[in-house]
Scaffold this active site. Sequence first.
Site: not given
Ligand code: ADQ
Length: 498
Positions: A165, A375
Amino acid sequence: MPDAGTGSAPPLVAVSNRLPVERARAGWRPTAGGLVSALRPALEARGGAWVGWDGGASGLPRRVEGLEVELCPLELDRPTLGGYYHGFSNRTLWPLLHGLVEQSLFERRWWDAYSGANERFAAAALDQVSRRSDALLWIHDYHLMLVPALLRRHTGDRPIGFFLHVPFPAPELFARLPWRTQLVDGLLGADVIAFQTEEYRDNFVRTCLRLRRDVSYDEGRLRLPDGRTVVTAAHPISIDADALARDARTPPVERSLAMLRDQFATRRVLLGVDRLDYTKGILERLRAIELLLEQRPQLRRSLAIVQIAVPSRGEVREYRELRRQVEAEVGRINGRFTEPTADVPVHYLFRGVRHDRLLAYYRLADICLVTPLRDGMNLVAKEFVVAQHATDQTGVLVLSEFTGAAEELHETLSCNPFDVEGLASTIELALTLDEEDRRQRLARMATTVHDHDVFAWAQQETSTLEQTRPHQGPRPARAKTPRPTRSQPPGERSTRGR
Ligand code: ADQ
């Protein structure tokens, strides 16, 4: 327990660090997160099991309503968790795989705990496959890089897939890790190793060729000395775009939005939504905002910055330090630029927000700032464009060029988050784009996300894995393909395929 799957598609045994469930008021519920929404459709369609750490919660049930899959919780004791998860996963691998945006720490005892924990995950997964004769194994993320080879020893030619991921860094960075070859060998136990982008895939292929002189590469496949081939692929993860577009128009979202519009009636809103992680570039974003407000006093009364930061990895020192720095920066900006009788410029929420509230923020925002230093993908960027487009908004996405999402979303205002002055100018530019331009950009990006949603991703993953079966038969002759050179990297010979 029998498989819940239907039809002829083989069931799945998914393995991830953590099981996707949490305690609710009455019992348990699936966690609202990227991983569960990504894996759920495939698991529910095929049935199977999900193996993962129980998160320290005792009494986790085998079935949870809303998640039609057998849960196989794994308990980890404190020392194991400290070394495997907080140590090697979060302080060695996480910064290393993100290109060393923070220092990576190398500790032998963390490595030992990581190896031991990976053996536990592999044993639990084996137990599940032994009860499902045709199951495909689907292993997730950097916590479990040794699991494919551990499983291979006991599973014969049963298909094993691994999805990373997070990014895979350039070979010269990965090569610093004392246990680099063990990790590569661990991954090479899989039949398919998939990454978020072609760039990460190419980095991995180059790393293999550098560390394993007995491995060759041709047309996306790594050939091993024992005759096995390993498919490498780029399968960018996505969101359930249709569901998000629907959810963005529901009454609870409308109600939240009405309140927020009232609160920010006289200001244009810049939004950041992240886990509080140093890879997300929150500090750099705030510094760019500080610079902008310093240079453009007229914006001090007309802009509001909403930063929602979900607490993350508070046990790790670097994360506690980041929180301190972010809060100091928020305090400094508000101290410097709040004008008498006016609201503060930066609204900082250190918490996760409910889904409907999050969607209201996405709709409210005039600009969404997604500025990671690195990311793997970044789902916030995809969620923002879908929520905005579905509700006929015309917000602008400012997106870091160092995200996987930037490979797919071409109509953003692209930024280099390390360049604070450049980011400040990009934000200023975003404030001036005309409405029709903004609308067209959003429409194109939303189409991209709808066309490649999470179902398409899961389909890519599982069908690639199923297709490996025929290739694994009797040992093929050793391929005589030339080793790619630096001037002819593997990525330049492959099509992007999406
Ligand atoms: P993450 O690093 O956790 O995931 P991301 O892809 O942005 O990052 O996903 C975060 C999720 O959490 C999103 O669905 C978002 O809506 C939710 N979220 C973030 N902040 C929030 C908040 N304050 N309140 C509620 N919800 C919140 C890891 C990798 C990423 C990759 C994903 C999936 O680091 O690069 O995209 O896995 O593979």
